[in-house]
Design a protein around this motif. Structure first.
Motif, PDB file in Angstrom:
ATOM      1  N   LEU A   1     -31.508  88.345  -5.500  1.00  0.00           N
ATOM      2  CA  LEU A   1     -31.015  89.172  -4.404  1.00  0.00           C
ATOM      3  C   LEU A   1     -29.916  88.455  -3.620  1.00  0.00           C
ATOM      4  O   LEU A   1     -28.932  89.071  -3.217  1.00  0.00           O
ATOM      5  N   GLU A   2     -30.071  87.148  -3.437  1.00  0.00           N
ATOM      6  CA  GLU A   2     -29.050  86.380  -2.725  1.00  0.00           C
ATOM      7  C   GLU A   2     -27.717  86.428  -3.460  1.00  0.00           C
ATOM      8  O   GLU A   2     -26.668  86.462  -2.822  1.00  0.00           O
ATOM      9  N   THR A   3     -27.736  86.434  -4.791  1.00  0.00           N
ATOM     10  CA  THR A   3     -26.479  86.506  -5.549  1.00  0.00           C
ATOM     11  C   THR A   3     -25.776  87.840  -5.324  1.00  0.00           C
ATOM     12  O   THR A   3     -24.571  87.937  -5.519  1.00  0.00           O
ATOM     13  N   GLU A   4     -26.532  88.854  -4.919  1.00  0.00           N
ATOM     14  CA  GLU A   4     -25.962  90.167  -4.616  1.00  0.00           C
ATOM     15  C   GLU A   4     -25.633  90.314  -3.128  1.00  0.00           C
ATOM     16  O   GLU A   4     -25.218  91.383  -2.685  1.00  0.00           O
ATOM     17  N   GLY A   5     -25.866  89.256  -2.365  1.00  0.00           N
ATOM     18  CA  GLY A   5     -25.585  89.299  -0.930  1.00  0.00           C
ATOM     19  C   GLY A   5     -26.649  90.001  -0.118  1.00  0.00           C
ATOM     20  O   GLY A   5     -26.393  90.433   0.995  1.00  0.00           O
ATOM     21  N   ILE A   6     -27.854  90.112  -0.672  1.00  0.00           N
ATOM     22  CA  ILE A   6     -28.962  90.794   0.006  1.00  0.00           C
ATOM     23  C   ILE A   6     -29.924  89.742   0.554  1.00  0.00           C
ATOM     24  O   ILE A   6     -30.484  88.944  -0.200  1.00  0.00           O
ATOM     25  N   MET A   7     -30.113  89.740   1.866  1.00  0.00           N
ATOM     26  CA  MET A   7     -31.041  88.805   2.481  1.00  0.00           C
ATOM     27  C   MET A   7     -32.476  89.268   2.217  1.00  0.00           C
ATOM     28  O   MET A   7     -32.785  90.459   2.328  1.00  0.00           O
ATOM     29  N   SER A   8     -33.313  88.319   1.850  1.00  0.00           N
ATOM     30  CA  SER A   8     -34.722  88.658   1.601  1.00  0.00           C
ATOM     31  C   SER A   8     -35.601  87.529   2.117  1.00  0.00           C
ATOM     32  O   SER A   8     -35.139  86.414   2.371  1.00  0.00           O
ATOM     33  N   PHE A   9     -36.871  87.847   2.240  1.00  0.00           N
ATOM     34  CA  PHE A   9     -37.852  86.893   2.742  1.00  0.00           C
ATOM     35  C   PHE A   9     -39.067  86.921   1.826  1.00  0.00           C
ATOM     36  O   PHE A   9     -39.470  87.983   1.348  1.00  0.00           O
ATOM     37  N   VAL A  10     -39.646  85.748   1.606  1.00  0.00           N
ATOM     38  CA  VAL A  10     -40.852  85.635   0.793  1.00  0.00           C
ATOM     39  C   VAL A  10     -42.013  85.407   1.751  1.00  0.00           C
ATOM     40  O   VAL A  10     -42.023  84.432   2.506  1.00  0.00           O
ATOM     41  N   PHE A  11     -42.976  86.313   1.727  1.00  0.00           N
ATOM     42  CA  PHE A  11     -44.157  86.213   2.583  1.00  0.00           C
ATOM     43  C   PHE A  11     -45.368  85.837   1.740  1.00  0.00           C
ATOM     44  O   PHE A  11     -45.483  86.266   0.592  1.00  0.00           O
ATOM     45  N   ASP A  12     -46.265  85.069   2.310  1.00  0.00           N
ATOM     46  CA  ASP A  12     -47.567  84.721   1.733  1.00  0.00           C
ATOM     47  C   ASP A  12     -47.494  83.663   0.639  1.00  0.00           C
ATOM     48  O   ASP A  12     -48.476  83.436  -0.054  1.00  0.00           O
ATOM     49  N   ALA A  13     -46.363  82.983   0.472  1.00  0.00           N
ATOM     50  CA  ALA A  13     -46.238  81.995  -0.606  1.00  0.00           C
ATOM     51  C   ALA A  13     -47.129  80.782  -0.375  1.00  0.00           C
ATOM     52  O   ALA A  13     -47.532  80.123  -1.334  1.00  0.00           O
TER      53      ALA A  13
END
Length: 67
Positions: A21-33
């Motif tokens: 997603l970052e390569t597409e410029g989309i910010m994301s978050f990983v929860f519960d890792a």
């Protein structure tokens, strides 16, 4: 900005999805890792990848395009 769940993945796959997603410029978050790493059950607990509600369709399309 409202976060919505894009999907649930195993821990490693969630970080791969986040990088994609970052390569597409989309910010994301990983929860519960970090859930239950101490007792070893982290392999059994799905990890959520969250994106902005305005980016969810673009994020889904990016993941589908990458297979």
């Amino acid at each position: 900005m409202a976060l919505v769940e894009l999907g649930r993945f195993d821990r490693q796959e969630a970080y791969i999805v986040q990088t994609r997603l970052e390569t597409e410029g989309i910010m994301s978050f990983v929860f519960d890792a970090g859930t239950s790493i101490a007792d070893g059950s982290w392999l059994l607990i799905p990890v959520r990848v969250m994106v902005d509600d305005e980016d969810v369709e673009t994020a889904r399309a990016a993941l589908e395009a990458s297979g």
